[in-house]
Write a protein that holds these residues in place. Structure first.
Motif, mmCIF file in Angstrom:
data_model
loop_
_atom_site.group_PDB
_atom_site.id
_atom_site.type_symbol
_atom_site.label_atom_id
_atom_site.label_comp_id
_atom_site.label_asym_id
_atom_site.label_seq_id
_atom_site.Cartn_x
_atom_site.Cartn_y
_atom_site.Cartn_z
ATOM 1 N N THR A 50 -2.279 -0.576 3.674
ATOM 2 C CA THR A 50 -1.454 -0.468 4.869
ATOM 3 C C THR A 50 -2.225 0.259 5.967
ATOM 4 N N SER A 51 -1.743 0.088 7.195
ATOM 5 C CA SER A 51 -2.343 0.800 8.329
ATOM 6 C C SER A 51 -1.624 0.363 9.597
ATOM 7 N N SER A 52 -1.965 0.990 10.717
ATOM 8 C CA SER A 52 -1.594 0.458 12.016
ATOM 9 C C SER A 52 -2.393 -0.817 12.269
ATOM 10 N N ALA A 53 -1.947 -1.594 13.244
ATOM 11 C CA ALA A 53 -2.721 -2.776 13.635
ATOM 12 C C ALA A 53 -4.073 -2.342 14.188
ATOM 13 N N GLY A 54 -5.126 -3.040 13.773
ATOM 14 C CA GLY A 54 -6.447 -2.786 14.324
ATOM 15 C C GLY A 54 -7.218 -1.649 13.697
ATOM 16 N N SER A 55 -6.768 -1.152 12.547
ATOM 17 C CA SER A 55 -7.463 -0.029 11.902
ATOM 18 C C SER A 55 -8.655 -0.462 11.056
ATOM 19 N N GLY A 56 -8.808 -1.770 10.856
ATOM 20 C CA GLY A 56 -9.997 -2.253 10.156
ATOM 21 C C GLY A 56 -9.777 -2.726 8.735
ATOM 22 N N LYS A 57 -8.525 -3.105 8.380
ATOM 23 C CA LYS A 57 -8.245 -3.529 7.009
ATOM 24 C C LYS A 57 -9.041 -4.775 6.625
ATOM 25 N N THR A 58 -8.990 -5.788 7.468
ATOM 26 C CA THR A 58 -9.642 -7.052 7.113
ATOM 27 C C THR A 58 -11.155 -6.906 7.067
ATOM 28 N N THR A 59 -11.726 -6.175 8.008
ATOM 29 C CA THR A 59 -13.174 -5.943 7.987
ATOM 30 C C THR A 59 -13.580 -5.205 6.717
ATOM 31 N N ASP A 181 -17.916 6.050 12.261
ATOM 32 C CA ASP A 181 -19.113 5.947 13.087
ATOM 33 C C ASP A 181 -18.818 6.231 14.557
ATOM 34 N N LEU A 182 -17.531 6.174 14.933
ATOM 35 C CA LEU A 182 -17.151 6.416 16.324
ATOM 36 C C LEU A 182 -16.778 7.874 16.598
ATOM 37 N N LEU A 183 -16.845 8.723 15.588
ATOM 38 C CA LEU A 183 -16.429 10.124 15.754
ATOM 39 C C LEU A 183 -17.142 10.860 16.910
ATOM 40 N N ILE A 209 -14.806 6.333 5.856
ATOM 41 C CA ILE A 209 -15.505 5.055 5.768
ATOM 42 C C ILE A 209 -15.833 4.493 7.149
ATOM 43 N N SER A 210 -16.837 3.645 7.167
ATOM 44 C CA SER A 210 -17.108 2.761 8.296
ATOM 45 C C SER A 210 -17.653 1.470 7.724
ATOM 46 N N SER A 211 -16.922 0.392 7.895
ATOM 47 C CA SER A 211 -17.349 -0.889 7.346
ATOM 48 C C SER A 211 -18.565 -1.437 8.077
ATOM 49 N N THR A 212 -18.691 -1.126 9.365
ATOM 50 C CA THR A 212 -19.801 -1.668 10.152
ATOM 51 C C THR A 212 -21.062 -0.827 10.043
ATOM 52 N N ILE A 217 -18.538 2.999 1.892
ATOM 53 C CA ILE A 217 -18.089 1.741 1.301
ATOM 54 C C ILE A 217 -18.408 1.689 -0.190
ATOM 55 N N ASP A 218 -19.557 2.228 -0.576
ATOM 56 C CA ASP A 218 -19.878 2.276 -2.010
ATOM 57 C C ASP A 218 -18.852 3.132 -2.756
ATOM 58 N N GLU A 219 -18.469 4.271 -2.163
ATOM 59 C CA GLU A 219 -17.478 5.140 -2.792
ATOM 60 C C GLU A 219 -16.133 4.435 -2.921
ATOM 61 N N TRP A 220 -15.752 3.695 -1.895
ATOM 62 C CA TRP A 220 -14.506 2.918 -1.929
ATOM 63 C C TRP A 220 -14.559 1.854 -3.019
ATOM 64 N N CYS A 221 -15.660 1.133 -3.090
ATOM 65 C CA CYS A 221 -15.786 0.097 -4.112
ATOM 66 C C CYS A 221 -15.794 0.706 -5.512
ATOM 67 N N ASP A 222 -16.455 1.845 -5.662
ATOM 68 C CA ASP A 222 -16.446 2.538 -6.953
ATOM 69 C C ASP A 222 -15.028 2.954 -7.326
#
Length: 240
Positions: A50-59, A181-183, A209-212, A217-222
């Motif tokens: 879940t998330s707000s719209a545009g938070s990067g779920k699909t990416t 990455d935008l912090l 995380i930052s998908s781009t 991402i490795d931690e998330w996948c783990d």
């Protein structure tokens, strides 16, 4: 089931509402429990993102499929008000994805997921991910039969969301702080958002995380792979 999961699932079943809404939620919970039993019988881990719209779920899910799609059998259900664009993006990276078009409804309900599952071959599936409609309000009240609820909070949307939308964070086991990455360019405090989230839900886990930019991402996948193995282990223990 560990204490964190128990606490979050209990919170999903607690809501103040009028009689008609209560009946709707009770009917939803009945179907959700049927989904949970089916997933348990098939040893399939189910994640509700879940998330707000545009938070990067699909990416995030595109990158997840690239990383672990050859390690486990995963499929994705995607909820949106209109179009199949997100499911198309996921199919482009080789994952079997099915779109649930809600037609204006701002959340997924268990019945929608149940019907979609009938059109998705789940035999041998290790991981079923449900990408919920982008909304921090309505999806918080609807159990979909998931093992874990994961909520993204993007650095682009402000660090005050956990206290403004507490039910979503109360009912989540994991918070992903996305677009880190935008912090350097945003007035967003990771410490503040984590503190608020844990004030609402002391047991919530957090990953940045930052998908781009390939951060976390490795931690998330783990984390996902560990949960898949845990579910298989519970099923094996139950048979002994």
């Amino acid at each position: 089931m560990d204490q964190v999961q128990k606490s979050s699932k209990a919170a999903r079943g607690t809501v103040t509402c009028d009689n008609s809404t209560m009946h709707l939620l009770k009917a939803n919970d009945f179907v959700a429990e049927s989904i949970r039993k089916q997933m348990a019988s098939q040893n399939t881990l189910m994640i509700n993102i879940t998330s707000s719209a545009g938070s990067g779920k699909t990416t995030l899910l595109q990158e997840t499929a690239r990383r672990i799609g050859d390690k486990i059998n995963m499929k994705i259900l995607v909820g949106d008000l209109e179009t199949e664009r997100d499911a198309d993006r996921l199919r482009d990276v080789g994952v079997d994805a099915l779109q649930i078009v809600t037609g204006g409804i701002c959340h997924l309900e268990a019945q929608m997921v149940w019907q979609a599952m009938e059109n998705l071959d789940l035999d041998g599936v290790d991981l079923l991910i449900v990408e919920n409609v982008g909304n921090l309000v309505c999806p918080a009240s609807f159990d979909l039969g998931e093992d874990y609820r994961v909520t993204l909070i993007a650095t682009t949307e402000g660090d005050d969301k956990p206290k403004k939308y507490p039910r979503m964070f109360l009912t989540s086991e994991l918070m992903l702080v996305s677009k880190v990455d935008l912090l350097p360019y945003l007035p967003f405090s990771v410490d503040a958002v984590v503190a608020d989230a844990r004030d609402v839900n002391p047991n919530i886990d957090v990953l940045e995380i930052s998908s781009t930019a390939n951060v976390g991402i490795d931690e998330w996948c783990d984390w996902l792979l560990e949960r898949v193995e845990e579910k298989k282990g519970v099923a094996t223990a139950a048979k002994v």
